[in-house]
Design an enzyme around this catalytic site. Structure first.
Site, PDB file in Angstrom:
ATOM      1  N   CYS A  89      -4.227  18.965 -32.155  1.00 30.08           N
ATOM      2  CA  CYS A  89      -4.717  17.588 -32.267  1.00 30.08           C
ATOM      3  C   CYS A  89      -3.791  16.725 -33.102  1.00 30.08           C
ATOM      4  O   CYS A  89      -3.507  17.022 -34.263  1.00 30.08           O
ATOM      5  CB  CYS A  89      -6.105  17.599 -32.895  1.00 30.08           C
ATOM      6  SG  CYS A  89      -6.756  15.939 -33.166  1.00 30.08           S
ATOM      7  N   ARG A  92      -5.633  14.056 -36.507  1.00 30.52           N
ATOM      8  CA  ARG A  92      -6.391  14.695 -37.577  1.00 30.52           C
ATOM      9  C   ARG A  92      -6.460  13.940 -38.893  1.00 30.52           C
ATOM     10  O   ARG A  92      -7.116  14.394 -39.826  1.00 30.52           O
ATOM     11  CB  ARG A  92      -5.831  16.103 -37.822  1.00 30.52           C
ATOM     12  CG  ARG A  92      -6.202  17.055 -36.714  1.00 30.52           C
ATOM     13  CD  ARG A  92      -5.668  18.439 -36.988  1.00 30.52           C
ATOM     14  NE  ARG A  92      -4.321  18.640 -36.468  1.00 30.52           N
ATOM     15  CZ  ARG A  92      -3.538  19.659 -36.793  1.00 30.52           C
ATOM     16  NH1 ARG A  92      -3.951  20.550 -37.677  1.00 30.52           N
ATOM     17  NH2 ARG A  92      -2.344  19.783 -36.254  1.00 30.52           N
ATOM     18  N   TRP A 263     -11.593   9.335 -30.049  1.00 33.02           N
ATOM     19  CA  TRP A 263     -11.322   8.333 -29.026  1.00 33.02           C
ATOM     20  C   TRP A 263      -9.991   8.620 -28.381  1.00 33.02           C
ATOM     21  O   TRP A 263      -9.214   9.447 -28.853  1.00 33.02           O
ATOM     22  CB  TRP A 263     -11.412   6.924 -29.576  1.00 33.02           C
ATOM     23  CG  TRP A 263     -10.620   6.653 -30.810  1.00 33.02           C
ATOM     24  CD1 TRP A 263      -9.267   6.649 -30.946  1.00 33.02           C
ATOM     25  CD2 TRP A 263     -11.156   6.307 -32.091  1.00 33.02           C
ATOM     26  NE1 TRP A 263      -8.929   6.320 -32.220  1.00 33.02           N
ATOM     27  CE2 TRP A 263     -10.066   6.106 -32.948  1.00 33.02           C
ATOM     28  CE3 TRP A 263     -12.458   6.137 -32.589  1.00 33.02           C
ATOM     29  CZ2 TRP A 263     -10.229   5.746 -34.289  1.00 33.02           C
ATOM     30  CZ3 TRP A 263     -12.609   5.778 -33.910  1.00 33.02           C
ATOM     31  CH2 TRP A 263     -11.506   5.591 -34.743  1.00 33.02           C
ATOM     32  N   GLU A 268      -3.199   9.894 -22.632  1.00 33.53           N
ATOM     33  CA  GLU A 268      -4.049  10.949 -22.052  1.00 33.53           C
ATOM     34  C   GLU A 268      -4.552  10.527 -20.671  1.00 33.53           C
ATOM     35  O   GLU A 268      -4.627  11.323 -19.743  1.00 33.53           O
ATOM     36  CB  GLU A 268      -5.264  11.233 -22.947  1.00 33.53           C
ATOM     37  CG  GLU A 268      -4.912  11.752 -24.322  1.00 33.53           C
ATOM     38  CD  GLU A 268      -6.171  12.050 -25.122  1.00 33.53           C
ATOM     39  OE1 GLU A 268      -6.617  11.160 -25.875  1.00 33.53           O
ATOM     40  OE2 GLU A 268      -6.710  13.155 -24.981  1.00 33.53           O
TER      41      GLU A 268
HETATM   42  N1  ARG Z   1      -7.153  14.918 -22.873  1.00 33.28           N
HETATM   43  C1  ARG Z   1      -8.571  14.907 -22.655  1.00 33.28           C
HETATM   44  C2  ARG Z   1      -8.916  13.845 -21.623  1.00 33.28           C
HETATM   45  O1  ARG Z   1      -8.052  13.159 -21.173  1.00 33.28           O
HETATM   46  C3  ARG Z   1      -9.336  14.597 -23.925  1.00 33.28           C
HETATM   47  C4  ARG Z   1      -9.048  15.504 -25.107  1.00 33.28           C
HETATM   48  C5  ARG Z   1      -9.527  14.945 -26.423  1.00 33.28           C
HETATM   49  N2  ARG Z   1      -8.849  13.706 -26.702  1.00 33.28           N
HETATM   50  C6  ARG Z   1      -9.153  12.871 -27.735  1.00 33.28           C
HETATM   51  N3  ARG Z   1      -8.500  11.772 -27.851  1.00 33.28           N
HETATM   52  N4  ARG Z   1     -10.100  13.168 -28.585  1.00 33.28           N
HETATM   53  O2  ARG Z   1     -10.036  13.641 -21.243  1.00 33.28           O
END
Ligand code: ARG
Length: 385
Positions: A89, A92, A263, A268
């Site tokens: 992560c 953090r 979030w 991602e």
């Molecule tokens: N990578 C995952 C997604 O696209 C989420 C993982 C957790 N990510 C976060 N920013 N807390 O759905």
């Protein structure tokens, strides 16, 4: 809660799991693990009770019942440390501000489902997202706790089509098949962004399905700051990533259902979920609309389309007022976190290949250094299902 950006563990690539046989974690709590945790709790905080007294109580409770009950303070501390220990992560820095919802008294699938929905509502706050975890009943000797089989509380279905393709999120195609076998009525016609039902089992029972009400799923329609045509692609994504299939282990006690959210970081969604070839695979569509020369890889049409995709994601979340991090700021925040941990006399193990963002890696400071090696035995931790 501050408005500073944070995010929760970014999790490993894995196929979306389907329910598996016997729960793995229904044995007695181990005294050594309990002691190690309580020592850590007492060394980092100032509890009302002395360590000796607490250890005495816990040893007695484990001797008589095979397990023990965390105080609320221990539970909160344990959940926050599990986040701090999550080597993959990047978000953090704010581990200590995780909100903990204590639902250890809840174990029936329908009550778990209702609290998952409530979790989404209170964590979403109309876009001002708060990092939150809801902790349900732990495993006890001979009495496993509930489990949530979904990888996240909100995920989009992947419908297999007659032509052998998948409509929606390819990552969730197996899970979608399983939900249909269990009686899920998929929307007609099948869409690209159909929210999957929650699949929850109590102990070692068969899983049951529960719809997530529309109003608990905050979504952002994707538009581009410069290209009006982008809206015609009719893309969207959900605001809250809430991981729901990682057991939380604290001091020898396993909480198999402990969904948590942070979030999103834009990449991602914009560089993985919508782009990976086995997911939405949208670069060819975007490249085409941008009028790029797609005749060879060397034109870098993919790279150019990718950046526009991430820009669209940032812009859309911003105008919708939904919290989102970007990879540049989040990378430097992570280094602030590492430095803070060092000042506190702690190591901060991290998985470089997960910390470096999937776009413009070398432009971020995390690329240019290495980190302490993570130890898979570290606890408290979120475990891989
Ligand atoms: N990578 C995952 C997604 O696209 C989420 C993982 C957790 N990510 C976060 N920013 N807390 O759905």
């Amino acid at each position: 809660m501050t408005s500073v950006v944070e995010s929760l563990p970014t999790l490993p690539e894995q196929r979306c799991p389907v329910p598996h046989g016997q729960p793995k974690h229904a044995k007695s709590s181990d005294i050594d693990a309990a002691e190690e945790f309580l020592e850590q709790f007492h060394s980092e905080t100032v509890p009302a009770e002395t360590l000796d007294r607490r250890l005495q109580q816990v040893r007695h409770e484990i001797d008589t019942t095979g397990t023990y009950t965390h105080t609320l303070e221990e539970l909160e501390f344990g959940a926050r440390i599990a986040w701090r220990n999550a080597a993959k992560c990047i978000g953090r820095l704010y581990w200590n501000s995780l909100r903990v919802r204590d639902f250890r008294h809840v174990s029936s699938p329908s009550a778990v489902a209702a609290q998952c929905v409530e979790h989404l509502r209170t964590a979403t706050r109309a876009g001002k997202i708060r990092s939150t975890i809801t902790i349900f009943a732990p495993d006890r000797p001979g009495r496993p706790g509930p489990r949530i089989h979904n990888e996240q509380l909100i995920r989009y279905a992947g419908h297999r089509t007659a032509g052998g393709e998948v409509r929606g999120d390819g990552r969730n195609a197996d899970f979608t098949d399983h939900a249909v076998e269990l009686g899920w009525q998929r929307p007609e016609p099948a869409g690209r962004f159909d929210v999957l039902p929650l699949m929850i089992s109590g102990g070692d029972q068969q899983p049951e399905l529960f719809d997530v009400p529309r109003d608990a799923v905050h979504e952002v329609p994707l538009v581009h700051p410069d290209y009006a045509w982008f809206a015609e692609l009719r893309l969207r994504w959900h605001a809250v990533p809430a991981i729901s299939n990682m057991p939380l282990e604290i001091g020898g006690v396993t909480y198999p259902a402990a969904p948590f959210n942070g979030w999103y970081m834009g990449t991602e969604i914009g560089a993985r979920n919508l782009v990976d070839a086995d997911r939405y695979n949208l670069l060819p569509v975007v490249g085409e609309r941008l009028g790029l020369d797609m005749s060879s890889e060397r034109t870098l049409w993919r790279d150019r389309a990718l950046v526009e995709m991430v820009r669209a994601v940032h812009h859309s979340f911003d105008i919708a007022g939904v919290t989102m991090a970007d990879h540049h700021s989040e990378s430097s925040r992570f280094l602030t976190h590492v430095a803070k941990e060092e000042r506190a006399g702690r190591r901060c193990p991290a998985d470089w290949s997960w910390i470096v963002p999937p776009v413009s890696g070398g432009l971020t400071p995390v690329y240019h250094r290495d980190f302490d090696e993570p130890d898979p035995e570290t606890r408290p931790a979120f475990l891989y299902p």
